[in-house]
Scaffold this motif. Structure first.
Motif, mmCIF file in Angstrom:
data_model
loop_
_atom_site.group_PDB
_atom_site.id
_atom_site.type_symbol
_atom_site.label_atom_id
_atom_site.label_comp_id
_atom_site.label_asym_id
_atom_site.label_seq_id
_atom_site.Cartn_x
_atom_site.Cartn_y
_atom_site.Cartn_z
ATOM 1 N N PRO A 4 -24.940 -46.353 -26.529
ATOM 2 C CA PRO A 4 -26.583 -46.755 -26.035
ATOM 3 C C PRO A 4 -26.936 -44.980 -24.590
ATOM 4 N N ILE A 5 -28.086 -44.777 -24.930
ATOM 5 C CA ILE A 5 -28.785 -44.196 -24.449
ATOM 6 C C ILE A 5 -29.556 -44.596 -24.547
ATOM 7 N N VAL A 6 -30.691 -44.432 -22.406
ATOM 8 C CA VAL A 6 -31.558 -44.744 -22.195
ATOM 9 C C VAL A 6 -32.422 -43.741 -21.617
ATOM 10 N N ILE A 7 -34.245 -44.124 -22.884
ATOM 11 C CA ILE A 7 -34.951 -42.714 -22.652
ATOM 12 C C ILE A 7 -35.965 -43.292 -21.882
ATOM 13 N N SER A 8 -36.547 -42.461 -20.986
ATOM 14 C CA SER A 8 -37.572 -42.539 -19.639
ATOM 15 C C SER A 8 -38.997 -41.422 -20.500
ATOM 16 N N PHE B 180 -17.420 -40.811 -23.192
ATOM 17 C CA PHE B 180 -18.270 -39.709 -23.546
ATOM 18 C C PHE B 180 -19.269 -39.376 -22.760
ATOM 19 N N THR B 181 -19.995 -38.554 -22.061
ATOM 20 C CA THR B 181 -21.069 -37.890 -20.929
ATOM 21 C C THR B 181 -21.635 -37.936 -22.115
ATOM 22 N N SER C 175 -36.303 -46.772 -23.766
ATOM 23 C CA SER C 175 -36.355 -47.591 -24.604
ATOM 24 C C SER C 175 -34.804 -47.461 -24.152
ATOM 25 N N THR C 176 -34.116 -48.063 -25.405
ATOM 26 C CA THR C 176 -32.454 -47.883 -25.275
ATOM 27 C C THR C 176 -32.403 -47.776 -26.705
ATOM 28 N N ASN C 177 -31.383 -46.102 -26.894
ATOM 29 C CA ASN C 177 -30.559 -46.311 -28.515
ATOM 30 C C ASN C 177 -29.879 -45.777 -28.627
ATOM 31 N N ILE D 158 -36.283 -38.454 -19.765
ATOM 32 C CA ILE D 158 -35.078 -38.652 -19.160
ATOM 33 C C ILE D 158 -34.790 -39.431 -19.619
ATOM 34 N N PHE D 159 -33.193 -39.022 -19.796
ATOM 35 C CA PHE D 159 -31.562 -39.124 -20.292
ATOM 36 C C PHE D 159 -30.560 -40.140 -20.010
ATOM 37 N N SER D 160 -30.075 -41.220 -19.894
ATOM 38 C CA SER D 160 -29.785 -41.746 -19.109
ATOM 39 C C SER D 160 -28.035 -43.015 -20.008
ATOM 40 N N LEU D 161 -27.112 -42.742 -19.371
ATOM 41 C CA LEU D 161 -27.110 -44.136 -19.672
ATOM 42 C C LEU D 161 -26.861 -45.661 -19.389
ATOM 43 N N PRO D 162 -26.205 -46.755 -19.629
ATOM 44 C CA PRO D 162 -27.185 -48.482 -20.057
ATOM 45 C C PRO D 162 -26.134 -48.435 -18.034
#
Length: 792
Positions: free
Chosen positions: A567-571, A537-538, A580-582, A524-528
């Protein structure tokens, strides 16, 4: 021997009587004198005249082997014209005349002076003649007669061989021919029975017989058995005189061997064989041997063995050892004393080759029972499973139980077992094992992402016999725990155009998780939360574990901001989930109307003009080509320059001789390195003068050619000098030559004429006047000092 001597004397007496009778008859019939002038009346009163006859005889006989005291009278010669007054002389010539046979020249009696042997010579041809005793004039023409040696039985029969050897199959029928023996007699076969032979058997009865006339030996008994007696000795006699009393005889020995036939079946000497073997034996190991006895030999005694029945047919096998004719019982499968302790086998022994003539003596086979006892052996422990697969979660605390292995002693003693890990398979010592119950535990924390499987080996050893040991492989699987958060699959850097349109995707991101699939996707990808409403960006989840980054607004400017960090959050989908935030790096670039990137640097945007990458490559290529041309030019230029050589075939400097050498004198030119003399300064690194060779090439005159070897040396030198004077390419060129250099380190003074002219010298050069016209120039330059002063 005594009887033979008496018989021989009797034969001689009989021969003498026979000879006397023959001689009387011969005298009466053949030695009558002829009648002179005798007339006979023929038919009708005709008177016939008979011609004169000298003497008439046919042949004389003399017995062989006569041993009397006086010479033997062979016969008497008499002529019709012999009146008895002694005027006729008889002469004897021919074979043995004068040596064996002698004649009385008056009476004509012929005697044999030596003992004769018919086997050496059977007859003699002699010639008789009557001559006048006084004048030796032949009175009668010579006449030839024969003296025959009369045979007596003085030679015994002799066999061709002293010993004979023969073979005959055993159990042959009566009358089977074995061998033929032959004897010979040297006596005369045409006179009496001296050479008439009869064969008889002296030894070897009742087994064999011999034919009297032919000497063929035959079997006389049926069913002679080789196994009972194999060899027989037979003595055969050959006797002359037809076998009657008084004949001579000879003997020979015949060895007769009975050859084998397959008339005996194999037989086991006992009905039961007892054997034993340890349960620890491996297949192919020998259990025991048994042998059926067959009295026949060779191929008739060959025996083959086979197992035909019994409860051990599947466990044992038997082979034949053809060298010893034994049956070898071997183990076929592994034994277990605890399962079965004894086996029974029924073994058959049979002949390989059977003779149909003796099939009635069969059957040619025999059987025996073999009992095999299995012996208990101290066997190594046996694991309950051939291999083990155990599982343990990663990150488990040290001492966590992984699983258990179990082994037992198959022996009746049921010894205690101790367990251990083969440390060659666990070098990092991740695990330990309880030596008594076989439980395996962890020593360290395990990481599935580092090592997912551990393959170790466990030993089981008897406590009271450490040599009894078993080994089993154990595979330990490390189960996954969600202990790794997903992250970018690689380092991503995105580029967008200044004129990018809204909702335009410009990069797709893929994530990676080191955990197992159960604890990884779906991502699952999301923004902080703090930038969830990012104006630039989205994100758009593609539902395939990837995400697309979209432009939220258009109209970016490099002058204001050329770099964005998103920053992109991956779960992941694990329990509990890890995230983790990449950070994604986004650069703003200048693009053309088609959206192709031109430049991403702010400075490049300010420059009005510049060179493209293609132009730079073209310039560099031109520079490289120019450098290659220059290098080739220089290389060709160097190749055109040739070293200064006066002559290729001759170098005048090879004749230079140094005078400060203490060697073999001026004529010793072989004690120097000529290369050093040609360039003495090159040794010390000094670079000598180099002349410039003219551009044009000298063409020698047609008439000036090197003189051949046959030309005088003076003409050769003059020709060379003339060529050198007219050759503009030969040295010296337009350059300065220094003649004052004599080399470094020379103990001698300078010999140069330039220096000697400017220095005072006490040397006397008057001797140059005596050297001839060639040295006249030197004599003028270095003449006497007074002459030089006068000239000045």
């Amino acid at each position: 021997m005594k009887e033979d001597s008496c018989l021989h004397a009797a034969l001689i007496c009989l021969g003498m009587l026979y000879y006397s009778h023959a001689m009387s008859t011969e005298k009466l019939n053949h030695l009558r004198p002829s009648l002179h002038g005798h007339h006979e009346k023929g038919k009708e009163g005709q008177v016939l005249h008979r011609s004169k006859r000298g003497w008439v005889w046919n042949q004389f006989f003399v017995i062989e082997e006569y041993t009397g005291p006086d010479p033997v009278l062979v016969g008497k010669l008499h002529s019709d014209i012999d009146s008895g007054d002694g005027n006729i002389k008889y002469i004897l010539s021919g074979e043995g005349a004068g040596i064996i046979f002698v004649i009385d020249d008056k009476s004509g009696n012929i005697h044999a002076t030596k003992t004769l042997d018919r086997e050496e010579r059977a007859q003699y041809i002699l010639t008789a003649q009557a001559v006048d005793r006084n004048t030796n004039r032949p009175l009668e023409p010579p006449s030839e007669f024969i003296v025959k040696v009369q045979d007596i039985n003085d030679n015994p029969p002799e066999f061709l061989h002293e010993n004979y050897h023969a073979n005959v199959p055993e159990r042959s029928n009566v009358g089977t021919s074995v061998i033929q023996v032959t004897a010979s007699d040297a006596d005369d076969p045409t006179y009496g029975n001296s050479a008439k032979l009869v064969y008889s058997i002296l030894e070897g009865q009742p087994y064999f017989s011999v034919e009297a006339q032919t000497g063929i030996i035959r079997t006389a008994l049926p069913n002679m058995d080789r196994e009972a007696k194999e060899e027989y000795h037979v003595v055969i006699q050959a006797k002359d005189m037809g076998g009657h009393m008084g004949g001579l005889s000879g003997t020979t020995k015949v060895t007769i061997t009975l050859t084998d036939v397959n008339d005996n079946p194999p037989k086991f000497p006992q009905s039961v064989y007892q054997m034993s073997i340890s349960e620890a034996s491996i297949p192919g190991e020998e259990v025991g041997r048994l042998k059926a006895k067959d009295p026949d030999i060779g191929e008739n005694g060959l025996v083959t063995y086979s197992i035909i029945d019994g409860d051990g047919v599947e466990m044992f096998e038997i082979t034949t050892d053809y060298e010893t004719q034994e049956g070898v019982v071997k183990l076929k499968k592994l034994l277990d004393f605890e399962t079965k302790k004894t086996y029974s086998l029924k073994v058959e022994a049979a002949n390989v080759h059977i003779d149909p003539k003796f099939i009635s003596n069969g059957p040619f086979k025999d059987t025996v029972t073999v009992k095999v006892a299995v012996e208990d052996a101290d066997e190594p422990p046996i694991f309950l499973a051939p291999s083990y697969i155990l599982e343990v979660h990663e990150n488990a605390a040290a001492g966590a139980v992984v699983g258990r292995v179990h082994a037992k002693d198959p022996d009746a003693a049921n010894s205690a077992i101790r367990y251990s890990i083969d440390r060659h398979t666990d070098l990092e010592r991740y695990f330990s094992i309880n030596p008594e119950d076989g439980y395996i535990k962890t020593i360290k924390t395990l990481d599935r992402e580092e090592i997912a499987w551990h393959n170790i080996s466990v030993f089981a050893t008897e406590v009271y016999n450490r040599h009894q040991e078993a080994k089993v492989p154990v595979a330990i699987k490390v189960l996954d725990v969600n202990d790794n958060a997903p992250k970018f699959a690689s380092t991503y850097e995105a580029f967008i155009c200044e004129n990018a349109q809204s909702n335009q995707p410009f990069i797709t991101i893929t994530a990676d998780d080191k955990d197992d699939a159960a604890n990884g996707p779906r991502f699952i990808f999301s923004l902080p939360p703090e930038i969830i409403h990012n104006p630039n960006f989205t994100l758009r989840d593609n539902r395939d574990n990837t995400v697309s980054i979209l432009v939220r607004r258009g109209g970016f400017s490099r002058q204001k901001q050329d770099l964005y960090l998103l920053p992109i959050v991956i779960s992941d989908g694990g329990i509990p989930p890890m995230s983790s935030t990449n950070t994604l790096t986004i650069r703003v670039c200048g693009c053309d109307s088609n959206g192709s990137l031109l430049s991403c640097n702010a400075e490049a945007y300010i420059l009005n003009a510049g060179l493209s990458t293609g132009a730079l490559i073209a310039i560099l290529a031109c520079i490289v080509i120019l450098l290659v041309i220059v290098v080739l030019f220089v290389t060709l230029k160097r190749q055109k320059k040739e070293p200064l050589i006066v002559f290729e075939e001759e170098d005048v400097r090879e004749n230079i001789i140094t005078y400060d050498d203490e060697g073999g004198g001026e004529e010793d030119t072989e004690a120097f390195d000529i290369a050093t003399l040609q360039n003495p300064d090159g040794i010390n690194g000094f670079i000598p003068r180099k002349d410039i060779k003219p551009e044009y090439q000298y063409m020698p005159r047609p008439g000036l050619r090197p003189a051949p070897n046959s030309v005088d040396v003076d003409d050769f030198i003059n020709t060379r000098i003339q060529e050198a004077d007219n050759d503009p390419t030969a040295p010296p060129y337009d350059s300065i030559q220094i003649y004052g250099y004599e080399g470094r380190g020379s103990v001698a003074g300078s010999l140069s004429s330039l220096e000697s002219a400017t220095t005072d010298s006490d040397l006397d050069y008057d001797y140059l006047q005596n050297w001839g016209p060639r040295f006249k120039k030197l004599a003028d330059l270095y003449g006497s000092k007074d002459t030089f002063d006068d000239d000045s």
